[in-house]
Design an enzyme around this catalytic site. Structure first.
Site, PDB file in Angstrom:
ATOM      1  N   HIS A 194       0.843  -1.193   0.000  1.00  0.00           N
ATOM      2  CA  HIS A 194       0.000   0.000   0.000  1.00  0.00           C
ATOM      3  C   HIS A 194       0.878   1.242   0.000  1.00  0.00           C
ATOM      4  CE1 HIS A 194      -3.495  -2.579   1.630  1.00  0.00           C
ATOM      5  NE2 HIS A 194      -3.628  -2.364   0.330  1.00  0.00           N
ATOM      6  N   ALA A 195       0.638   2.091  -0.995  1.00  0.00           N
ATOM      7  CA  ALA A 195       1.562   3.182  -1.292  1.00  0.00           C
ATOM      8  C   ALA A 195       1.775   4.151  -0.130  1.00  0.00           C
ATOM      9  CB  ALA A 195       1.053   3.931  -2.514  1.00  0.00           C
ATOM     10  N   ARG A 196       0.696   4.484   0.568  1.00  0.00           N
ATOM     11  CA  ARG A 196       0.795   5.563   1.561  1.00  0.00           C
ATOM     12  C   ARG A 196       1.370   5.113   2.898  1.00  0.00           C
ATOM     13  NH1 ARG A 196      -5.714   6.161   2.086  1.00  0.00           N
ATOM     14  NH2 ARG A 196      -6.189   4.116   2.937  1.00  0.00           N
ATOM     15  N   GLU A 197       1.608   3.820   3.051  1.00  0.00           N
ATOM     16  CA  GLU A 197       2.062   3.301   4.345  1.00  0.00           C
ATOM     17  C   GLU A 197       3.589   3.355   4.406  1.00  0.00           C
ATOM     18  OE1 GLU A 197      -0.043  -0.477   4.437  1.00  0.00           O
ATOM     19  OE2 GLU A 197      -1.965   0.542   4.172  1.00  0.00           O
ATOM     20  N   ARG A 248      -3.305   4.794  -2.213  1.00  0.00           N
ATOM     21  CA  ARG A 248      -3.134   3.447  -1.631  1.00  0.00           C
ATOM     22  C   ARG A 248      -2.820   2.375  -2.688  1.00  0.00           C
ATOM     23  NH1 ARG A 248      -5.587  -0.203   2.362  1.00  0.00           N
ATOM     24  NH2 ARG A 248      -6.756  -1.879   1.380  1.00  0.00           N
ATOM     25  N   ASN A 265      -3.704  -5.547  -2.430  1.00  0.00           N
ATOM     26  CA  ASN A 265      -4.021  -6.501  -1.365  1.00  0.00           C
ATOM     27  C   ASN A 265      -5.451  -7.042  -1.469  1.00  0.00           C
ATOM     28  OD1 ASN A 265      -2.507  -7.812   0.590  1.00  0.00           O
ATOM     29  ND2 ASN A 265      -3.475  -6.697   2.271  1.00  0.00           N
ATOM     30  N   ARG A 266      -6.061  -6.844  -2.625  1.00  0.00           N
ATOM     31  CA  ARG A 266      -7.312  -7.527  -2.972  1.00  0.00           C
ATOM     32  C   ARG A 266      -7.148  -8.243  -4.303  1.00  0.00           C
ATOM     33  NH1 ARG A 266      -7.364  -5.712   1.245  1.00  0.00           N
ATOM     34  NH2 ARG A 266      -8.940  -4.497   2.384  1.00  0.00           N
ATOM     35  N   HIS A 318       2.597  -3.555   6.735  1.00  0.00           N
ATOM     36  CA  HIS A 318       1.582  -2.536   6.437  1.00  0.00           C
ATOM     37  C   HIS A 318       1.523  -1.554   7.601  1.00  0.00           C
ATOM     38  CE1 HIS A 318      -0.762  -4.446   3.014  1.00  0.00           C
ATOM     39  NE2 HIS A 318       0.043  -5.429   3.371  1.00  0.00           N
ATOM     40  N   SER A 319       0.678  -0.542   7.450  1.00  0.00           N
ATOM     41  CA  SER A 319       0.337   0.297   8.604  1.00  0.00           C
ATOM     42  C   SER A 319      -1.107   0.757   8.401  1.00  0.00           C
ATOM     43  CB  SER A 319       1.285   1.491   8.722  1.00  0.00           C
ATOM     44  OG  SER A 319       1.027   2.455   7.723  1.00  0.00           O
ATOM     45  N   TYR A 320      -1.871   1.121   9.463  1.00  0.00           N
ATOM     46  CA  TYR A 320      -1.340   1.225  10.801  1.00  0.00           C
ATOM     47  C   TYR A 320      -2.231   0.449  11.761  1.00  0.00           C
ATOM     48  CZ  TYR A 320      -5.012   4.846  11.136  1.00  0.00           C
ATOM     49  OH  TYR A 320      -6.203   5.518  11.113  1.00  0.00           O
ATOM     50  N   TYR A 367     -11.061  -6.915   9.828  1.00  0.00           N
ATOM     51  CA  TYR A 367     -12.310  -7.082   9.066  1.00  0.00           C
ATOM     52  C   TYR A 367     -12.031  -8.131   7.988  1.00  0.00           C
ATOM     53  CZ  TYR A 367      -9.314  -3.595   6.908  1.00  0.00           C
ATOM     54  OH  TYR A 367      -8.222  -2.930   6.432  1.00  0.00           O
ATOM     55  N   GLU A 389       0.718  -4.901  10.925  1.00  0.00           N
ATOM     56  CA  GLU A 389       0.301  -3.498  10.808  1.00  0.00           C
ATOM     57  C   GLU A 389       1.146  -2.730  11.812  1.00  0.00           C
ATOM     58  OE1 GLU A 389      -1.959  -2.259   8.721  1.00  0.00           O
ATOM     59  OE2 GLU A 389      -3.138  -3.992   8.084  1.00  0.00           O
TER      60      GLU A 389
HETATM   61  O1  0X9 Z   1      -7.008  -4.087   4.396  1.00  0.00           O
HETATM   62  C1  0X9 Z   1      -5.833  -4.452   4.210  1.00  0.00           C
HETATM   63  O2  0X9 Z   1      -5.408  -4.734   3.096  1.00  0.00           O
HETATM   64  C2  0X9 Z   1      -4.874  -4.538   5.390  1.00  0.00           C
HETATM   65  N1  0X9 Z   1      -5.000  -3.370   6.230  1.00  0.00           N
HETATM   66  S1  0X9 Z   1      -4.482  -1.914   5.677  1.00  0.00           S
HETATM   67  O3  0X9 Z   1      -4.961  -0.903   6.574  1.00  0.00           O
HETATM   68  N2  0X9 Z   1      -2.900  -1.872   5.697  1.00  0.00           N
HETATM   69  O4  0X9 Z   1      -4.955  -1.738   4.335  1.00  0.00           O
HETATM   70  C3  0X9 Z   1      -5.170  -5.773   6.187  1.00  0.00           C
HETATM   71  C4  0X9 Z   1      -5.019  -7.045   5.390  1.00  0.00           C
HETATM   72  C5  0X9 Z   1      -5.139  -8.290   6.232  1.00  0.00           C
HETATM   73  N3  0X9 Z   1      -5.101  -9.484   5.435  1.00  0.00           N
HETATM   74  C6  0X9 Z   1      -6.185  -9.981   4.785  1.00  0.00           C
HETATM   75  N4  0X9 Z   1      -7.373  -9.517   4.965  1.00  0.00           N
HETATM   76  N5  0X9 Z   1      -5.973 -10.995   3.978  1.00  0.00           N
HETATM   77 ZN    ZN Z   2      -1.836  -1.769   3.987  1.00  0.00          ZN
END
Ligand code: 0X9
Ligand code: ZN
Length: 426
Positions: A194-197, A248, A265-266, A318-320, A367, A389
């Site tokens: 994630h770019a902003r982290e 992001r 990350n999706r 990652h953060s945060y 989540y 995180e």
């Molecule tokens: O939402 C995310 O991608 C991560 N948090 S962030 O605030 N850095 O964006 C958490 C990802 C946790 N891993 C999975 N859900 N697979």
């Molecule tokens: Zn992240």
């Protein structure tokens, strides 16, 4: 922590909303301004209040930076554009919900955090431009990797694993001790998905430095090889420096929309498109049209797969929120060896002395979010897979001041002893 609540449908970042901030127009435009934007912190006391807040944030298209789990009385953090502040205040007052302004002017916080940027001039004595007292541009980070590879050829291999959407190289460093030719078990660490982290690439480069340049850490290379990719999303990272500090996603272009980027990350190929993802390309959690559409996630996954028999632990920074998140993240589901993963994570965070981390199942603690790199790594058989995180817990969030880089890194590094000791036995 980023919440998904508002993002799925309404989540064009303010950055992309011309009515909210200075419009984004292209690569050469001046940086987007968050002048007048505020971060509000709201402690919800009941489910009724939570529902009211959800409606208000949707109505006003407010980005939720952090949202506590339903069972916790922690604060919700909102990024509030100047033009909705007055009305939002009225709505919250009417609903008897109090709020605290945590960041009064986001642009001032951004400016304070960026003022001391290294200007990429090579420190002739050191042979590179890196330090850990400021956040660095990609040129400094990549310059440091090249410097290490040429200075320590017996310990560092610089591997170009592909090219980003905007044609930047994607680099992994392999750090090893060449005393034996046996293939050792390995640890993978990546940063900057994630770019902003920004604290994430800062820690990844710090780890590289400690492993390569600090003789006292040589034992960490005796039984384990390390693959470290400090910036998985270099286009997004550069964009946060030049144009929009809170970007992001990747920077890929879709022909049918002016919104850019996929949430890397999706975009990984396990349970792709499930909970906590969006089909809306303007969303912060846009999953892409299929798994691995992004050159960054595709190259990374191909490389990891090619080393899958030796990589025993996958760690993504990652953060945060100060949490160690354990798969599965796609839903509140626990792998059969969850307790092994939990035990190791607890032993690792027990090494931290300055910062307190929560440890637990990703979907339960944060989540559900499908298509994450951690789940994918676990799914291909890497037994230990974690998302860390990093700091803080919300005072600055993504805008963690550079003065925190060293404290965060120094606190974190000893946890790698725990991981290396475990991996050496596998
Ligand atoms: O939402 C995310 O991608 C991560 N948090 S962030 O605030 N850095 O964006 C958490 C990802 C946790 N891993 C999975 N859900 N697979
Ligand atoms: Zn992240």
């Amino acid at each position: 922590m980023l919440t998904l609540l508002v993002l799925l449908v309404f989540s064009s970042v303010f950055a992309a909303d011309p009515s909210a901030a200075t419009e984004e127009v292209g690569i050469d435009e001046k940086a987007l301004s968050y002048s007048g934007f505020q971060v509000w912190s709201i402690t919800i006391l009941s489910n009724g209040e939570r529902e009211i807040l959800r409606k208000i944030t949707e109505q006003y298209n407010v980005e939720v930076w952090k949202e506590p789990k339903t069972d916790k009385a922690a604060a919700t953090e909102l990024l509030v554009a100047p033009q909705v502040q007055k009305e939002l205040k009225v709505k919250l007052t009417q609903a008897n919900i109090s709020y605290v302004i945590k960041i009064n002017d986001l642009q001032t916080t951004i400016d304070n955090g960026t003022a001391k940027h290294n200007t990429s001039s090579i420190n002739t004595k050191a042979g590179h431009s890196m330090d850990w007292t400021s956040y660095h541009r990609l040129v400094d980070i990549y310059g440091y990797l090249s410097y290490l590879a040429s200075t320590y050829p017996g310990r560092v291999e610089l591997i170009n694993i592909g090219t980003s959407y905007e044609k930047r190289p994607l680099y992994v460093v392999r750090i090893f001790n060449c005393s034996s030719s046996v293939v050792k078990p390995a640890i993978w660490i990546d940063g900057g998905i994630h770019a902003r982290e920004w604290i994430s690439p800062a820690l990844a480069t710090y780890i590289i430095r400690q492993l390569v340049e600090v003789p006292a850490n040589e034992a960490l290379l005796t039984n384990v090889d390390w693959y470290i990719m400090p910036v998985m999303n270099p286009d997004g990272y550069e964009y946060t420096h030049t144009s929009n500090r809170l970007w992001r996603k990747t920077r890929s272009v879709m022909s049918w929309t002016s919104c850019r980027g996929v949430d890397p990350n999706r975009n990984f190929g396990y349970k792709w498109g499930g909970l906590g993802t969006s089909t809306n390309p303007c969303s912060e959690v846009y999953k892409g049209t299929s798994a691995f559409t992004e050159p960054e996630t595709l190259a990374t996954s191909n490389f990891i797969k090619s080393k899958a028999s030796s990589i025993k632990l996958y760690l993504t920074l990652h953060s945060y929120g100060q949490s160690a998140l354990i798969p599965w993240g796609y839903d509140v589901v626990y792998p059969s060896d969850y307790s092994d993963m939990l035990t190791l994570a607890k032993a690792a965070v027990a090494k931290f002395s300055k910062y307190r981390y929560s440890v637990g199942n990703s979907a339960a603690l944060y989540y559900p979010a499908a298509g994450g790199s951690d789940d994918w790594a676990k799914s291909i058989g890497i037994k230990y897979s974690y998302t860390f995180e990093l700091s803080d817990t919300g005072a600055y969030g993504f805008l963690l001041p550079a003065s925190n880089i060293l404290p965060v890194c120094q606190d974190f590094f000893p946890a790698l002893d725990v991981f290396a000791a475990k991996v050496a036995t596998l």
